[in-house]
Scaffold this motif. Structure first.
Motif: not given
Length: 230
Positions: A31-40
């Motif tokens: 199970v993972a989390t991802v922050d799209t804004a921070r990725v970009v």
């Protein structure tokens, strides 16, 4: 533009601090989390594009800043009791004032300038997002992830559950650079605008952190420089 350059730097530090584990670390429990804004924000293409926009659209940025200052001056002229707000009497008096007409013209100009600047930013973000799903899928397959949860939807997760940095790395390989001048007739899609708004919030938060740190340093300096009593 200094604000975005400093904000990007702080946002980058925040991203690095939040992902303190190696990029090769495996996610526990699939199970993972991802922050799209921070990725970009973490991508080289994004940071380069924002710097280029600050240069290419410098005239619009400077004009908008000047118009905002002029607007503030006009509002102060209408604020006859100097309480930093317009009461009913002041609003009634301002209805036919020449300042009000000028403020309306300024608002329209600021709106046009902002559309040009933010349009370039959204265009850059949209090009990066075109490879976001593929980059995310690459990390998901590499780490055998079965579920991704929004960071806002969880109370606690171990640091290694955040795969934002890994997705950024995959995006850097797929989108090394983007263009900042929107194509003729281009219209942003809703997802790009939504992510752009999230990015703006992150940058504003970074600016707030920067201002708080600067204020704290200024408070500490007088104490450090004060002469010792005799």
């Amino acid at each position: 533009m200094k604000f975005f350059a400093k904000s990007l730097a702080i946002a980058g530090l925040t991203l690095s601090a939040a992902v303190a584990v190696p990029a090769t670390a495996q996610v526990q429990g699939n199970v993972a989390t991802v922050d799209t804004a921070r990725v970009v924000i973490g991508t080289t293409a994004f940071q380069t594009a924002y710097q280029q926009i600050s240069t290419t659209y410098q005239s619009q940025i400077d004009t908008r800043r000047a118009r905002n200052q002029e607007r503030q001056t006009l509002l102060q002229q209408l604020d006859t009791n100097n309480d930093n707000q317009l009461d009913e009497a002041e609003q009634a008096a301002a209805a036919n004032a020449t300042q009000t007409t000028r403020i309306q013209a300024i608002d329209q100009e600021i709106q046009t300038l902002t559309a040009q600047i933010d349009g370039a930013r959204v265009y850059a973000v949209e090009q990066i997002l075109m490879q976001y799903s593929a980059s995310l899928q690459e990390v998901v397959q590499a780490q055998s992830i079965q579920m991704i949860v929004s960071p806002d939807a969880i109370i606690y997760a171990p640091p290694q559950a955040d795969i934002s940095q890994q997705v950024t790395t995959a995006l850097n390989a797929k989108v090394p650079s983007v263009t900042i001048v929107p194509a003729q007739g281009w219209q942003p899609n809703r997802n790009s605008v939504a992510v752009f708004q999230q990015i703006q919030q992150v940058l504003l938060q970074a600016q707030a952190i920067q201002q708080a740190q600067a204020a704290q340093q200024q408070q500490q300096q007088p104490a450090a420089q004060a002469p010792e009593g005799r």
